[in-house]
Motif scaffolding. Sequence first.
Motif, PDB file in Angstrom:
ATOM      1  N   GLU A   1     -68.525  23.960  50.167  1.00 46.56           N
ATOM      2  CA  GLU A   1     -67.723  22.818  49.753  1.00 46.56           C
ATOM      3  C   GLU A   1     -67.538  21.868  50.919  1.00 46.56           C
ATOM      4  N   ASP A   2     -67.655  20.582  50.638  1.00 44.66           N
ATOM      5  CA  ASP A   2     -67.474  19.555  51.656  1.00 44.66           C
ATOM      6  C   ASP A   2     -66.725  18.400  51.008  1.00 44.66           C
ATOM      7  N   SER A   3     -65.507  18.150  51.496  1.00 42.92           N
ATOM      8  CA  SER A   3     -64.660  17.095  50.915  1.00 42.92           C
ATOM      9  C   SER A   3     -64.514  17.272  49.407  1.00 42.92           C
ATOM     10  N   ARG A   4     -64.276  18.510  49.019  1.00 44.79           N
ATOM     11  CA  ARG A   4     -64.036  18.884  47.618  1.00 44.79           C
ATOM     12  C   ARG A   4     -65.256  18.694  46.713  1.00 44.79           C
ATOM     13  N   VAL A   5     -66.431  18.549  47.308  1.00 46.49           N
ATOM     14  CA  VAL A   5     -67.677  18.507  46.549  1.00 46.49           C
ATOM     15  C   VAL A   5     -68.449  19.779  46.825  1.00 46.49           C
ATOM     16  N   ARG A   6     -68.945  20.401  45.775  1.00 43.55           N
ATOM     17  CA  ARG A   6     -69.673  21.661  45.935  1.00 43.55           C
ATOM     18  C   ARG A   6     -71.168  21.408  46.092  1.00 43.55           C
ATOM     19  N   TYR A   7     -71.823  22.282  46.862  1.00 37.27           N
ATOM     20  CA  TYR A   7     -73.268  22.240  47.056  1.00 37.27           C
ATOM     21  C   TYR A   7     -73.842  23.627  46.829  1.00 37.27           C
ATOM     22  N   ILE A   8     -74.892  23.706  46.015  1.00 32.95           N
ATOM     23  CA  ILE A   8     -75.661  24.939  45.882  1.00 32.95           C
ATOM     24  C   ILE A   8     -76.632  25.000  47.054  1.00 32.95           C
ATOM     25  N   VAL A   9     -76.674  26.144  47.737  1.00 32.25           N
ATOM     26  CA  VAL A   9     -77.552  26.298  48.901  1.00 32.25           C
ATOM     27  C   VAL A   9     -78.632  27.322  48.568  1.00 32.25           C
ATOM     28  N   LEU A  10     -79.900  26.914  48.780  1.00 37.19           N
ATOM     29  CA  LEU A  10     -81.041  27.803  48.590  1.00 37.19           C
ATOM     30  C   LEU A  10     -81.768  27.949  49.915  1.00 37.19           C
ATOM     31  N   SER A  11     -82.295  29.133  50.181  1.00 32.14           N
ATOM     32  CA  SER A  11     -83.002  29.368  51.445  1.00 32.14           C
ATOM     33  C   SER A  11     -83.902  30.581  51.298  1.00 32.14           C
ATOM     34  N   ARG A  12     -84.549  30.933  52.416  1.00 30.70           N
ATOM     35  CA  ARG A  12     -85.346  32.160  52.503  1.00 30.70           C
ATOM     36  C   ARG A  12     -84.923  32.905  53.754  1.00 30.70           C
ATOM     37  N   PRO A  13     -85.008  34.234  53.723  1.00 26.33           N
ATOM     38  CA  PRO A  13     -84.666  35.000  54.932  1.00 26.33           C
ATOM     39  C   PRO A  13     -85.641  34.709  56.062  1.00 26.33           C
ATOM     40  N   GLY A  14     -85.170  34.822  57.294  1.00 26.73           N
ATOM     41  CA  GLY A  14     -86.042  34.677  58.455  1.00 26.73           C
ATOM     42  C   GLY A  14     -85.879  33.350  59.158  1.00 26.73           C
ATOM     43  N   LEU A  15     -86.456  33.272  60.355  1.00 24.51           N
ATOM     44  CA  LEU A  15     -86.407  32.061  61.156  1.00 24.51           C
ATOM     45  C   LEU A  15     -87.522  31.104  60.742  1.00 24.51           C
ATOM     46  N   GLY A  16     -87.291  29.823  60.966  1.00 19.36           N
ATOM     47  CA  GLY A  16     -88.327  28.824  60.686  1.00 19.36           C
ATOM     48  C   GLY A  16     -88.660  28.694  59.221  1.00 19.36           C
ATOM     49  N   THR A  17     -87.668  28.835  58.350  1.00 21.44           N
ATOM     50  CA  THR A  17     -87.902  28.726  56.908  1.00 21.44           C
ATOM     51  C   THR A  17     -87.149  27.521  56.354  1.00 21.44           C
ATOM     52  N   TYR A  18     -87.602  27.071  55.204  1.00 20.12           N
ATOM     53  CA  TYR A  18     -87.009  25.892  54.586  1.00 20.12           C
ATOM     54  C   TYR A  18     -85.672  26.237  53.920  1.00 20.12           C
ATOM     55  N   ARG A  19     -84.874  25.185  53.764  1.00 19.91           N
ATOM     56  CA  ARG A  19     -83.548  25.294  53.169  1.00 19.91           C
ATOM     57  C   ARG A  19     -83.316  24.038  52.328  1.00 19.91           C
ATOM     58  N   THR A  20     -82.527  24.154  51.270  1.00 23.12           N
ATOM     59  CA  THR A  20     -82.206  22.980  50.466  1.00 23.12           C
ATOM     60  C   THR A  20     -80.789  23.096  49.929  1.00 23.12           C
ATOM     61  N   VAL A  21     -80.158  21.947  49.704  1.00 25.95           N
ATOM     62  CA  VAL A  21     -78.835  21.912  49.090  1.00 25.95           C
ATOM     63  C   VAL A  21     -78.868  20.949  47.910  1.00 25.95           C
ATOM     64  N   ILE A  22     -78.111  21.293  46.862  1.00 24.17           N
ATOM     65  CA  ILE A  22     -78.039  20.459  45.652  1.00 24.17           C
ATOM     66  C   ILE A  22     -76.574  20.147  45.394  1.00 24.17           C
ATOM     67  N   ARG A  23     -76.268  18.888  45.343  1.00 23.83           N
ATOM     68  CA  ARG A  23     -74.897  18.436  45.120  1.00 23.83           C
ATOM     69  C   ARG A  23     -74.478  18.681  43.676  1.00 23.83           C
ATOM     70  N   VAL A  24     -73.274  19.222  43.484  1.00 22.51           N
ATOM     71  CA  VAL A  24     -72.745  19.470  42.145  1.00 22.51           C
ATOM     72  C   VAL A  24     -71.626  18.465  41.883  1.00 22.51           C
ATOM     73  N   GLU A  25     -71.891  17.524  40.989  1.00 22.76           N
ATOM     74  CA  GLU A  25     -70.880  16.521  40.662  1.00 22.76           C
ATOM     75  C   GLU A  25     -70.067  16.909  39.439  1.00 22.76           C
ATOM     76  N   LYS A  26     -70.722  17.562  38.475  1.00 22.99           N
ATOM     77  CA  LYS A  26     -70.026  18.009  37.266  1.00 22.99           C
ATOM     78  C   LYS A  26     -70.313  19.494  37.057  1.00 22.99           C
ATOM     79  N   GLU A  27     -69.263  20.254  36.928  1.00 19.22           N
ATOM     80  CA  GLU A  27     -69.427  21.701  36.751  1.00 19.22           C
ATOM     81  C   GLU A  27     -69.642  22.039  35.285  1.00 19.22           C
ATOM     82  N   ASP A  28     -70.461  23.068  35.057  1.00 16.11           N
ATOM     83  CA  ASP A  28     -70.666  23.610  33.721  1.00 16.11           C
ATOM     84  C   ASP A  28     -70.453  25.120  33.779  1.00 16.11           C
ATOM     85  N   GLU A  29     -70.779  25.823  32.714  1.00 11.66           N
ATOM     86  CA  GLU A  29     -70.557  27.272  32.669  1.00 11.66           C
ATOM     87  C   GLU A  29     -71.362  28.004  33.734  1.00 11.66           C
ATOM     88  N   PHE A  30     -72.562  27.513  33.997  1.00 10.30           N
ATOM     89  CA  PHE A  30     -73.412  28.164  34.995  1.00 10.30           C
ATOM     90  C   PHE A  30     -72.793  28.043  36.389  1.00 10.30           C
TER      91      PHE A  30
END
Length: 259
Positions: A195-224
């Motif tokens: 959470e950053d300034s009351r906005v949620r972010y989904i974080v995806l990554s892979r284990p290990g060093l030197g791997t890619y990472r991504t975040v997805i901003r959540v503006e509207k929440e649903d059941e998922f």
Amino acid sequence: MKIAISGFLFPFILLICLSSCDRINQKQKHPQSLMNANAYTDEKNISRYGDSLDILVPEYEKKQSMIYTLGDYSFYITAYLNNGEPLLYIENGESNQYGHIAKYYYLNKGKVILFKENHHNESIDFAYQSKKEYFRNNILFFAESKKGNNSSDFNAAPYAPTKGANLDLDSTVSFMTDALKREGKFNLVFEGITEDSRVRYIVLSRPGLGTYRTVIRVEKEDEFITELVSNTEKFIGDKLHLDFDIIDDEAVYKSGSIN
């Protein structure tokens, strides 16, 4: 009477001819016609092909990857396709060190024939730079570049021949395809929610060093999202199916499920 008929028929026939010519021109400018052409063997024709695609591909199917980060560099891939066949890949990237980078890969019959790279970095001399490289059967045969201290100088400057480097185009296309499909290095799994300034972010990554990472901003929440927040530990390491839009260079959540 004959004169009256001729006077009527002439503009009518002229209108038909102009309409036919317009349809022919429209067809020649159509991506399918461009793709079927066999004349892309010199830099001028290839450059015109790229200019035509820039205008026409927004009418076609568009796919975008998530925004991936590795070290100082973040980027996402956009692909334009015609009946499933890629016409253009674009890599939009941002780096504190190198500024904004846009890479364009123009394809004809499944092969990259033109690569264009644009740089914008206000912290260096010649803040605007561009380079084009032309290929036949994946082999570089011509390159040109231009630069400018500001956008006006850059736009006014002509391209001039320069030295290019042979790119591994097949590997590059595979890299971009993996980014779009979330495969290979981009097969990321759920790391958590921040959470950053009351906005949620989904974080995806892979284990290990030197791997890619991504975040997805959540503006509207649903059941998922509610389920992810309530049972975060349960889903860590799982691959999520996420629908999103790229808005102002940020991935924004639309819907999701567990793969």
